[in-house]
Design a protein around this motif. Structure first.
Motif, PDB file in Angstrom:
ATOM      1  N   VAL A 126      32.245  41.873  36.619  1.00  0.00           N
ATOM      2  CA  VAL A 126      32.397  43.287  36.956  1.00  0.00           C
ATOM      3  C   VAL A 126      31.761  44.161  35.878  1.00  0.00           C
ATOM      4  CG1 VAL A 126      34.048  45.140  37.398  1.00  0.00           C
ATOM      5  CG2 VAL A 126      34.420  42.871  38.381  1.00  0.00           C
ATOM      6  N   ALA A 156      30.938  42.977  43.112  1.00  0.00           N
ATOM      7  CA  ALA A 156      31.323  44.139  42.315  1.00  0.00           C
ATOM      8  C   ALA A 156      30.312  45.265  42.468  1.00  0.00           C
ATOM      9  CB  ALA A 156      31.468  43.741  40.849  1.00  0.00           C
ATOM     10  N   THR A 272      38.276  49.193  36.537  1.00  0.00           N
ATOM     11  CA  THR A 272      38.501  48.242  37.632  1.00  0.00           C
ATOM     12  C   THR A 272      39.977  47.876  37.765  1.00  0.00           C
ATOM     13  OG1 THR A 272      36.295  47.354  37.216  1.00  0.00           O
ATOM     14  CG2 THR A 272      37.730  46.076  38.654  1.00  0.00           C
TER      15      THR A 272
END
Length: 313
Positions: A126, A156, A272
């Protein structure tokens, strides 16, 4: 004592060994974390095998960078963390372990809605996707082409681009179309005719591309479809990216990331985690294996499996 996975020579997955190591102690600005899940990433296998250059092996070397767990000790000069608190961490040497020392700056609290396996899936993939899209200035109005859209970095990248208002077209095998589509991208199949299929999926044109596949097909399609080659990047073909006139992030690139780009990779962790807690981001679960089965985890990684592989001490 604690346990960690180490290797003393480069080679296949069988060089990974479960080793007894001293119980870790935190230094200033550090935490000790009891690991609940450690992320298994392609770079781990490349370093283990020797395909990615590293310093000479002089002693058993630990492996892994990402994970999630519970704080068991807090060092001096640390604020904001307490013993017993669940955390996610990144950029931590030797995360394939039962306990690990983590720089406090590399950890964030883990909300109850975020599982340890999800947390362990954030760091490298990510962070890479987030930084690449920031570096390419992906924004509303763009049409982004992602090569290898069903991989961890690709998934991602799709989600962040869609959240930022861009349209996304992503290459994938047909059996993975539903996953790619569910994340917000229009899937297209690899193989002959790729350029024509992308043009059909995005008749308005493609303005930016991210290669997470590393194939000649991915590079050639990106060069053909994106007018501004400064808005094409690869995370796989770092060694020869300059010859194509495109940008390289990771993948053996001779150019180091800038401080700003490193900052974006770090920023991806708290961003995230917050999105996961809000139900606005997805980490695809893959096989979960005991720490002692690290060699099998690497075999599965190199054979190719769906979802994020994690080790659970």
């Amino acid at each position: 004592m604690a346990h960690a996975i180490t290797y003393s020579s480069h080679g296949g997955p069988e060089v990974l060994q479960l080793t007894e190591v001293p119980a870790p102690q935190p230094g200033p600005r550090q935490l000790v974390v009891r690991v609940e899940a450690a992320g298994v990433n392609p770079i781990d296998a490349k370093l283990r095998s020797g395909r990615r250059a590293s310093s000479p092996l002089g002693a058993p070397r630990r492996i892994g960078r990402d994970g999630a767990g519970v704080v068991t000790a807090v060092g001096a000069e640390v604020s904001g963390f307490a013993v017993g608190e669940a955390v996610v961490f990144r950029d931590t040497s030797g995360s394939y372990a039962s306990e690990v020392v983590v720089e406090a700056a590399h950890a964030v609290p883990r909300p109850p809605r975020v599982s340890a396996a999800e947390g362990a899936g954030i760091g490298i993939p990510v962070g890479t996707a987030y930084q690449c899209l920031r570096s390419l200035a992906v924004r509303a109005g763009d049409t982004l082409l992602v090569h290898a859209g069903s991989g961890a970095v690709g998934q991602a990248a799709i989600q962040y681009a869609a959240l930022w208002g861009a349209r996304v077209v992503a290459t994938a095998s047909e059996r993975r179309f539903d996953r790619v589509r569910g994340l917000g991208a229009t899937p297209v199949a690899y193989g002959p005719g790729l350029i024509e299929r992308v043009r059909e999926a995005a008749p308005e044109g493609v303005t930016v591309a991210l290669d997470a596949a590393g194939t000649d097909e991915a590079i050639e399609a990106s060069l053909e479809l994106v007018a501004d080659h400064a808005r094409i990047a690869t995370i796989v073909r770092g060694a020869d990216a300059a010859g194509f006139g495109i940008r390289a992030f990771s993948g053996g690139s001779p150019e180091p990331l800038t401080d700003v780009e490193l900052g974006w990779r770090a920023e991806a962790l708290p961003v995230t985690v917050a999105l996961l807690a809000a139900g606005a981001f997805s980490i695809e679960a893959g096989p979960s294996l005991p720490l002692s089965d690290a060699a099998e985890a690497h075999r599965l990684l190199e054979e190719g499996v769906d979802g994020k592989i994690v080790l659970t001490p």
